[in-house]
Design a protein around this motif. Sequence first.
Motif, PDB file in Angstrom:
ATOM      1  N   ARG A  32       0.839  -1.198   0.000  1.00 47.35           N
ATOM      2  CA  ARG A  32       0.000   0.000   0.000  1.00 47.35           C
ATOM      3  C   ARG A  32       0.871   1.244   0.000  1.00 47.35           C
ATOM      4  N   ASN A  33       0.231   2.387  -0.102  1.00 46.26           N
ATOM      5  CA  ASN A  33       0.935   3.662  -0.006  1.00 46.26           C
ATOM      6  C   ASN A  33       0.379   4.466   1.161  1.00 46.26           C
ATOM      7  N   ASN A  34       0.900   5.638   1.344  1.00 47.68           N
ATOM      8  CA  ASN A  34       0.416   6.644   2.277  1.00 47.68           C
ATOM      9  C   ASN A  34       0.079   6.120   3.682  1.00 47.68           C
ATOM     10  N   PRO A  35       1.090   5.815   4.475  1.00 46.69           N
ATOM     11  CA  PRO A  35       0.833   5.364   5.850  1.00 46.69           C
ATOM     12  C   PRO A  35       0.181   6.421   6.734  1.00 46.69           C
ATOM     13  N   ALA A  36       0.118   7.668   6.271  1.00 43.59           N
ATOM     14  CA  ALA A  36      -0.510   8.739   7.056  1.00 43.59           C
ATOM     15  C   ALA A  36      -2.016   8.824   6.827  1.00 43.59           C
ATOM     16  N   ALA A  37      -2.566   7.987   5.959  1.00 41.96           N
ATOM     17  CA  ALA A  37      -3.981   8.100   5.587  1.00 41.96           C
ATOM     18  C   ALA A  37      -4.902   8.013   6.794  1.00 41.96           C
ATOM     19  N   GLU A  38      -4.641   7.063   7.684  1.00 39.64           N
ATOM     20  CA  GLU A  38      -5.529   6.878   8.830  1.00 39.64           C
ATOM     21  C   GLU A  38      -5.492   8.076   9.773  1.00 39.64           C
ATOM     22  N   ALA A  39      -4.306   8.563  10.067  1.00 39.13           N
ATOM     23  CA  ALA A  39      -4.187   9.716  10.965  1.00 39.13           C
ATOM     24  C   ALA A  39      -4.858  10.946  10.360  1.00 39.13           C
ATOM     25  N   ASN A  40      -4.702  11.131   9.060  1.00 40.10           N
ATOM     26  CA  ASN A  40      -5.330  12.275   8.403  1.00 40.10           C
ATOM     27  C   ASN A  40      -6.853  12.148   8.403  1.00 40.10           C
ATOM     28  N   THR A  41      -7.347  10.946   8.168  1.00 38.63           N
ATOM     29  CA  THR A  41      -8.796  10.738   8.198  1.00 38.63           C
ATOM     30  C   THR A  41      -9.348  10.993   9.592  1.00 38.63           C
ATOM     31  N   ALA A  42      -8.647  10.517  10.613  1.00 40.26           N
ATOM     32  CA  ALA A  42      -9.079  10.750  11.994  1.00 40.26           C
ATOM     33  C   ALA A  42      -9.113  12.242  12.310  1.00 40.26           C
ATOM     34  N   ALA A  43      -8.113  12.981  11.841  1.00 35.44           N
ATOM     35  CA  ALA A  43      -8.067  14.429  12.078  1.00 35.44           C
ATOM     36  C   ALA A  43      -9.252  15.126  11.415  1.00 35.44           C
ATOM     37  N   LEU A  44      -9.605  14.686  10.220  1.00 37.44           N
ATOM     38  CA  LEU A  44     -10.759  15.272   9.535  1.00 37.44           C
ATOM     39  C   LEU A  44     -12.052  14.955  10.278  1.00 37.44           C
ATOM     40  N   MET A  45     -12.201  13.707  10.717  1.00 38.85           N
ATOM     41  CA  MET A  45     -13.400  13.340  11.463  1.00 38.85           C
ATOM     42  C   MET A  45     -13.538  14.180  12.730  1.00 38.85           C
ATOM     43  N   ASP A  46     -12.434  14.389  13.416  1.00 30.40           N
ATOM     44  CA  ASP A  46     -12.467  15.196  14.639  1.00 30.40           C
ATOM     45  C   ASP A  46     -12.838  16.646  14.334  1.00 30.40           C
ATOM     46  N   ALA A  47     -12.257  17.177  13.265  1.00 34.53           N
ATOM     47  CA  ALA A  47     -12.559  18.562  12.893  1.00 34.53           C
ATOM     48  C   ALA A  47     -14.021  18.723  12.494  1.00 34.53           C
ATOM     49  N   TRP A  48     -14.545  17.735  11.793  1.00 35.82           N
ATOM     50  CA  TRP A  48     -15.955  17.806  11.396  1.00 35.82           C
ATOM     51  C   TRP A  48     -16.864  17.750  12.628  1.00 35.82           C
ATOM     52  N   GLN A  49     -16.506  16.917  13.586  1.00 41.05           N
ATOM     53  CA  GLN A  49     -17.306  16.847  14.809  1.00 41.05           C
ATOM     54  C   GLN A  49     -17.244  18.167  15.579  1.00 41.05           C
ATOM     55  N   GLU A  50     -16.055  18.719  15.672  1.00 38.99           N
ATOM     56  CA  GLU A  50     -15.875  19.958  16.437  1.00 38.99           C
ATOM     57  C   GLU A  50     -16.631  21.128  15.823  1.00 38.99           C
ATOM     58  N   THR A  51     -16.792  21.107  14.503  1.00 40.31           N
ATOM     59  CA  THR A  51     -17.466  22.222  13.828  1.00 40.31           C
ATOM     60  C   THR A  51     -18.920  21.916  13.487  1.00 40.31           C
ATOM     61  N   GLY A  52     -19.403  20.776  13.907  1.00 43.25           N
ATOM     62  CA  GLY A  52     -20.814  20.447  13.700  1.00 43.25           C
ATOM     63  C   GLY A  52     -21.193  20.102  12.278  1.00 43.25           C
ATOM     64  N   ARG A  53     -20.207  19.738  11.466  1.00 48.57           N
ATOM     65  CA  ARG A  53     -20.508  19.331  10.099  1.00 48.57           C
ATOM     66  C   ARG A  53     -20.795  17.831  10.059  1.00 48.57           C
ATOM     67  N   PRO A  54     -21.593  17.382   9.086  1.00 47.14           N
ATOM     68  CA  PRO A  54     -21.984  15.970   9.056  1.00 47.14           C
ATOM     69  C   PRO A  54     -20.906  15.035   8.515  1.00 47.14           C
ATOM     70  N   VAL A  55     -20.800  13.873   9.162  1.00 45.11           N
ATOM     71  CA  VAL A  55     -19.904  12.806   8.718  1.00 45.11           C
ATOM     72  C   VAL A  55     -20.759  11.643   8.232  1.00 45.11           C
ATOM     73  N   VAL A  56     -20.438  11.127   7.057  1.00 45.80           N
ATOM     74  CA  VAL A  56     -21.123   9.964   6.497  1.00 45.80           C
ATOM     75  C   VAL A  56     -20.124   8.814   6.434  1.00 45.80           C
ATOM     76  N   LEU A  57     -20.446   7.705   7.088  1.00 42.25           N
ATOM     77  CA  LEU A  57     -19.607   6.512   7.017  1.00 42.25           C
ATOM     78  C   LEU A  57     -20.146   5.588   5.940  1.00 42.25           C
ATOM     79  N   VAL A  58     -19.235   5.049   5.142  1.00 46.51           N
ATOM     80  CA  VAL A  58     -19.609   4.110   4.090  1.00 46.51           C
ATOM     81  C   VAL A  58     -18.868   2.803   4.363  1.00 46.51           C
ATOM     82  N   GLN A  59     -19.603   1.705   4.296  1.00 46.17           N
ATOM     83  CA  GLN A  59     -19.031   0.390   4.626  1.00 46.17           C
ATOM     84  C   GLN A  59     -19.316  -0.581   3.494  1.00 46.17           C
ATOM     85  N   HIS A  60     -18.252  -1.230   3.010  1.00 44.12           N
ATOM     86  CA  HIS A  60     -18.382  -2.153   1.882  1.00 44.12           C
ATOM     87  C   HIS A  60     -18.658  -3.568   2.381  1.00 44.12           C
TER      88      HIS A  60
END
Length: 203
Positions: A32-60
């Motif tokens: 795989r590539n980009n080992p920072a992907a998970e940390a970056n995704t977590a940071a975005l999820m936290d920022a969205w929660q802090e600012t009251g924006r909606p998060v949509v989870l998609v599961q395959h």
Amino acid sequence: MTKNEIALAPTAALLVIDVQKGFDDASYWGPRNNPAAEANTAALMDAWQETGRPVVLVQHASRTAGSVLAADHPGHAFKDFVAERAGQAALLVTKTVNSSFYGTPDLAAWLTAQGIGQLVVSGIQTNMCVETTARMAGNLGYDVLVPLDATHTFDLAGTDGTALTADELATATAVNLHGGGFARVVTTAQLLAACAAPAQVTA
């Protein structure tokens, strides 16, 4: 606004696509590539929660025999950092194909009902479900942003034996999305800065 600044609508939805444990199986997927992907995704999820924006989870839920993403396989579960934040999600979409718009419940119908016109698309895999969802979102008229560094993918070979590395595939996705006018390719840092700024309503 400077060239690198992004305006985020107060209702901008963050799509977190297929961040599931099955993708940790290197023997199944390969390098795989980009080992920072998970940390970056977590940071975005936290920022969205802090600012009251909606998060949509998609599961395959794969229908492929032996898939580590099958609904009855342990790999179907979200990675721990997503599961820990799942309570903040405004919607959970389950799908069996690449596009998040072909899932249950209907993503487009929900976005319309919520008055959402701007999407940030993150997750796994960059050149598969992320790119497919972003392309379709662009065709449907959404303002689409893709933080490439909050995605990752795997090396892949074609039928004639031609192989591309995960990084090469990610670059191709970025070119396809930007060059094709489907989405704007951005960074996690740009989005975090936009979250911290006063909310802007985009056209």
